[in-house]
Design an enzyme around this catalytic site. Structure first.
Site, PDB file in Angstrom:
ATOM      1  N   SER A 136      -6.979  -0.764   3.942  1.00 56.70           N
ATOM      2  CA  SER A 136      -6.334  -0.004   5.009  1.00 56.70           C
ATOM      3  C   SER A 136      -7.421   0.694   5.822  1.00 56.70           C
ATOM      4  O   SER A 136      -8.201   1.463   5.277  1.00 56.70           O
ATOM      5  CB  SER A 136      -5.384   1.019   4.385  1.00 56.70           C
ATOM      6  OG  SER A 136      -4.910   1.920   5.358  1.00 56.70           O
ATOM      7  N   LYS A 162      -5.079  -3.972   7.061  1.00 55.76           N
ATOM      8  CA  LYS A 162      -4.072  -3.067   7.626  1.00 55.76           C
ATOM      9  C   LYS A 162      -4.787  -2.088   8.535  1.00 55.76           C
ATOM     10  O   LYS A 162      -5.777  -1.480   8.137  1.00 55.76           O
ATOM     11  CB  LYS A 162      -3.359  -2.348   6.476  1.00 55.76           C
ATOM     12  CG  LYS A 162      -2.661  -1.040   6.824  1.00 55.76           C
ATOM     13  CD  LYS A 162      -1.769  -0.595   5.671  1.00 55.76           C
ATOM     14  CE  LYS A 162      -1.668   0.909   5.569  1.00 55.76           C
ATOM     15  NZ  LYS A 162      -0.816   1.330   4.435  1.00 55.76           N
ATOM     16  N   LYS A 164      -4.358   1.278  11.126  1.00 55.72           N
ATOM     17  CA  LYS A 164      -3.505   2.392  11.527  1.00 55.72           C
ATOM     18  C   LYS A 164      -3.362   2.369  13.042  1.00 55.72           C
ATOM     19  O   LYS A 164      -4.361   2.157  13.762  1.00 55.72           O
ATOM     20  CB  LYS A 164      -4.144   3.713  11.082  1.00 55.72           C
ATOM     21  CG  LYS A 164      -4.238   3.867   9.570  1.00 55.72           C
ATOM     22  CD  LYS A 164      -2.874   4.148   8.980  1.00 55.72           C
ATOM     23  CE  LYS A 164      -2.977   4.425   7.486  1.00 55.72           C
ATOM     24  NZ  LYS A 164      -1.668   4.727   6.891  1.00 55.72           N
ATOM     25  N   ASP A 190       0.112  -0.054  10.558  1.00 51.14           N
ATOM     26  CA  ASP A 190       0.849   1.065   9.954  1.00 51.14           C
ATOM     27  C   ASP A 190       0.886   2.221  10.953  1.00 51.14           C
ATOM     28  O   ASP A 190      -0.159   2.751  11.334  1.00 51.14           O
ATOM     29  CB  ASP A 190       0.163   1.509   8.654  1.00 51.14           C
ATOM     30  CG  ASP A 190       0.935   2.605   7.910  1.00 51.14           C
ATOM     31  OD1 ASP A 190       2.017   3.014   8.384  1.00 51.14           O
ATOM     32  OD2 ASP A 190       0.447   3.048   6.842  1.00 51.14           O
ATOM     33  N   GLU A 215       4.405  -1.332   9.433  1.00 48.90           N
ATOM     34  CA  GLU A 215       4.773  -0.362   8.402  1.00 48.90           C
ATOM     35  C   GLU A 215       5.222   0.949   9.046  1.00 48.90           C
ATOM     36  O   GLU A 215       4.522   1.509   9.893  1.00 48.90           O
ATOM     37  CB  GLU A 215       3.548  -0.132   7.501  1.00 48.90           C
ATOM     38  CG  GLU A 215       3.772   0.838   6.348  1.00 48.90           C
ATOM     39  CD  GLU A 215       2.535   0.959   5.440  1.00 48.90           C
ATOM     40  OE1 GLU A 215       1.601   0.137   5.584  1.00 48.90           O
ATOM     41  OE2 GLU A 215       2.500   1.863   4.607  1.00 48.90           O
ATOM     42  N   ASP A 240       7.562   2.717   4.132  1.00 46.90           N
ATOM     43  CA  ASP A 240       6.693   3.504   3.256  1.00 46.90           C
ATOM     44  C   ASP A 240       7.377   4.869   3.092  1.00 46.90           C
ATOM     45  O   ASP A 240       8.170   5.079   2.149  1.00 46.90           O
ATOM     46  CB  ASP A 240       5.293   3.602   3.898  1.00 46.90           C
ATOM     47  CG  ASP A 240       4.317   4.528   3.181  1.00 46.90           C
ATOM     48  OD1 ASP A 240       4.730   5.228   2.243  1.00 46.90           O
ATOM     49  OD2 ASP A 240       3.123   4.582   3.562  1.00 46.90           O
ATOM     50  N   GLY A 292      -1.345   3.030  -1.147  1.00 45.13           N
ATOM     51  CA  GLY A 292      -2.344   3.929  -1.715  1.00 45.13           C
ATOM     52  C   GLY A 292      -2.352   5.253  -0.982  1.00 45.13           C
ATOM     53  O   GLY A 292      -1.800   5.380   0.118  1.00 45.13           O
TER      54      GLY A 292
HETATM   55  O1  LIG Z   1      -6.462   2.906   0.960  1.00 51.99           O
HETATM   56  C1  LIG Z   1      -5.470   3.564   0.682  1.00 51.99           C
HETATM   57  O2  LIG Z   1      -5.375   4.258  -0.352  1.00 51.99           O
HETATM   58  C2  LIG Z   1      -4.306   3.536   1.647  1.00 51.99           C
HETATM   59  C3  LIG Z   1      -4.533   4.481   2.741  1.00 51.99           C
HETATM   60  C4  LIG Z   1      -3.306   4.690   3.605  1.00 51.99           C
HETATM   61  O3  LIG Z   1      -2.936   3.782   4.302  1.00 51.99           O
HETATM   62  C5  LIG Z   1      -2.717   6.019   3.614  1.00 51.99           C
HETATM   63  C6  LIG Z   1      -3.545   7.068   3.261  1.00 51.99           C
HETATM   64  C7  LIG Z   1      -3.107   8.368   3.316  1.00 51.99           C
HETATM   65  C8  LIG Z   1      -1.813   8.628   3.704  1.00 51.99           C
HETATM   66  C9  LIG Z   1      -0.947   7.591   4.034  1.00 51.99           C
HETATM   67  C10 LIG Z   1      -1.374   6.278   3.975  1.00 51.99           C
HETATM   68  C11 LIG Z   1      -0.337   5.224   4.264  1.00 51.99           C
HETATM   69  O4  LIG Z   1      -0.254   4.174   3.644  1.00 51.99           O
HETATM   70  O5  LIG Z   1       0.496   5.469   5.110  1.00 51.99           O
HETATM   71 MG   LIG Z   2       1.855   3.844   5.193  1.00 50.65          MG
END
Ligand SMILES: O=C(O)CCC(=O)c1ccccc1C(=O)O
Ligand SMILES: [Mg+2]
Length: 375
Positions: A136, A162, A164, A190, A215, A240, A292
């Site tokens: 991510s 993924k 953001k 996401d 997401e 999520d 995560g």
């Molecule tokens: O690498 C990871 O642990 C996922 C990181 C991640 O996408 C995330 C991290 C912090 C808060 C929300 C999210 C999420 O999945 O939305």
């Molecule tokens: Mg998420």
């Protein structure tokens, strides 16, 4: 299980580079490492996944500590736990605070498996000895910097990229990734709830890029508008933030709010609930993957074990330790065994040792609670 004491340690682990979402920008992970001891001196480990500020959900590291100290540890000491599934049953009268509940429950699962001498993955019914993983990537200051990260992680073999997104940083980065790396890259976005249905035209533009999924595009507490949106776009919606329980998953599936679910152990209140969500989704043919919260190696180990269940058919966000930390608190560190693949440890419980010197290096606060019922 004869639980004798619980120790809470608060740590601040610096991230290698800042992680930005539509909600927040993080430079370190502030979390609680919990150790649960039984009468034979065996110890189970858990980790809080809440963030320091209540932007992803309502919990924070401080509220987790408070809930553990004031309610959850006393409840654990007050009841006879035969099996880790009993923990969430005892916690059920307490509303919400899922990440606090999961912190302690995860440690009990680890301890239970160590008492039985089996790995957490096998005890959960997992069958895989390796898992495919993705990465991510946060919002980067420029599209060029983002492309650099995508390039690096593709070279490391990660099986899902993924990224953001947020309004103003959505179509252009996705288009740039497709232009540079092609349409075969397993790519998803996401939004962390950054859009409303008023932004349908932008989401329809994103719909043109053959994303694996989008997401949580809409509100953190919504299922109705997501169902409306899913009827308007081809790209599968993955929920999520909206899913806190197996009941939520059932309702979202019934409503047509999503085609995929991201399971995070903390968000749903523990491993027992995560497994229930997995099972419901499997029955309804909804694939799942493990999300995560920038966990240290302890939370990461729980995520790896969960991902061995059969309906985790999409690579999750459980990347190697070195994607986050200069130095992780577990030994061995979580590393890619082959490109984009983690090996599932076979040792008892979570299958990783804790590096106490590293824990102490990042320790900011500590407290021990003794069970007065056990002598
Ligand atoms: O690498 C990871 O642990 C996922 C990181 C991640 O996408 C995330 C991290 C912090 C808060 C929300 C999210 C999420 O999945 O939305
Ligand atoms: Mg998420």
């Amino acid at each position: 299980m004869n639980i004798q004491s619980v120790e809470l340690k608060r740590l601040a682990l610096p991230l290698k580079s800042a992680f930005e979402t539509s909600l927040d920008r993080m430079t370190s992970k502030d979390f609680i490492l919990v150790s649960v001891y039984d009468k034979d001196g065996l110890v189970g480990y858990g980790e809080s996944t809440a963030l320091a500020s209540p932007y992803y959900n309502e919990e924070t590291t401080d509220t987790v500590w408070y809930m553990l100290e004031k309610f959850l540890i006393p409840l654990l000491f007050d009841s006879d736990i035969q099996h880790p599934d009993d923990v969430l049953k005892r916690f059920a009268p307490i509303r919400g605070n899922n990440m606090a509940k999961a912190t302690l429950e995860g440690a009990v699962w680890d301890l239970y498996c160590k008492e039985k001498g089996v790995s957490l993955a096998s005890r959960l019914g997992g069958q895989k000895d390796m898992i495919d993983v993705g990465v991510s990537i946060g919002i980067e200051p420029t599209v060029d910097l983002l492309l650099g990260k995508v390039d690096q992680y593709l070279n490391e073999g990660y099986k899902k990229i993924k990224v953001k997104i947020k309004p103003g940083f959505d179509v252009s980065p996705i288009r740039a990734i497709r232009d540079r790396f092609g349409s075969d890259v397993p790519l998803m976005a996401d939004a962390n709830s950054a859009y409303t249905l008023k932004k349908l035209p932008i989401i329809k533009e994103l719909d043109q890029f053959g994303l694996m999924m989008i997401e949580q595009p809409l509100a953190h507490d919504d299922m109705i508008d997501h169902a409306k949106l899913q009827r308007e776009i081809q790209t599968p919606i993955c929920l999520d933030e909206s899913i806190h329980s197996a009941e939520d998953a059932r309702k979202a599936i019934e409503l047509g709010s999503c085609q995929i679910i991201n399971i995070k152990i903390g968000r749903v209140g523990g491993i027992s609930e995560a497994k229930k969500i997995h099972d419901i989704c499997k029955k309804k043919n909804i694939p799942v993957w493990c999300g995560g919260m920038l966990e240290s190696g302890v939370g990461r180990a729980h995520n790896i074990a969960l991902t061995t269940l059969p309906n985790f058919t999409i690579p999750g966000d459980t990347s190697a330790s070195n994607r986050y930390w200069e130095e992780d608190i577990v030994s061995p560190e979580v590393t890619l065994w082959k490109p984009g693949i983690l090996k599932v440890p076979e040792g008892p419980g979570i299958g990783y040792e804790i590096k106490q010197d590293t824990v102490n290096k990042y320790l900011t606060h500590k407290k021990v609670y003794r069970n007065e019922r056990v002598k």
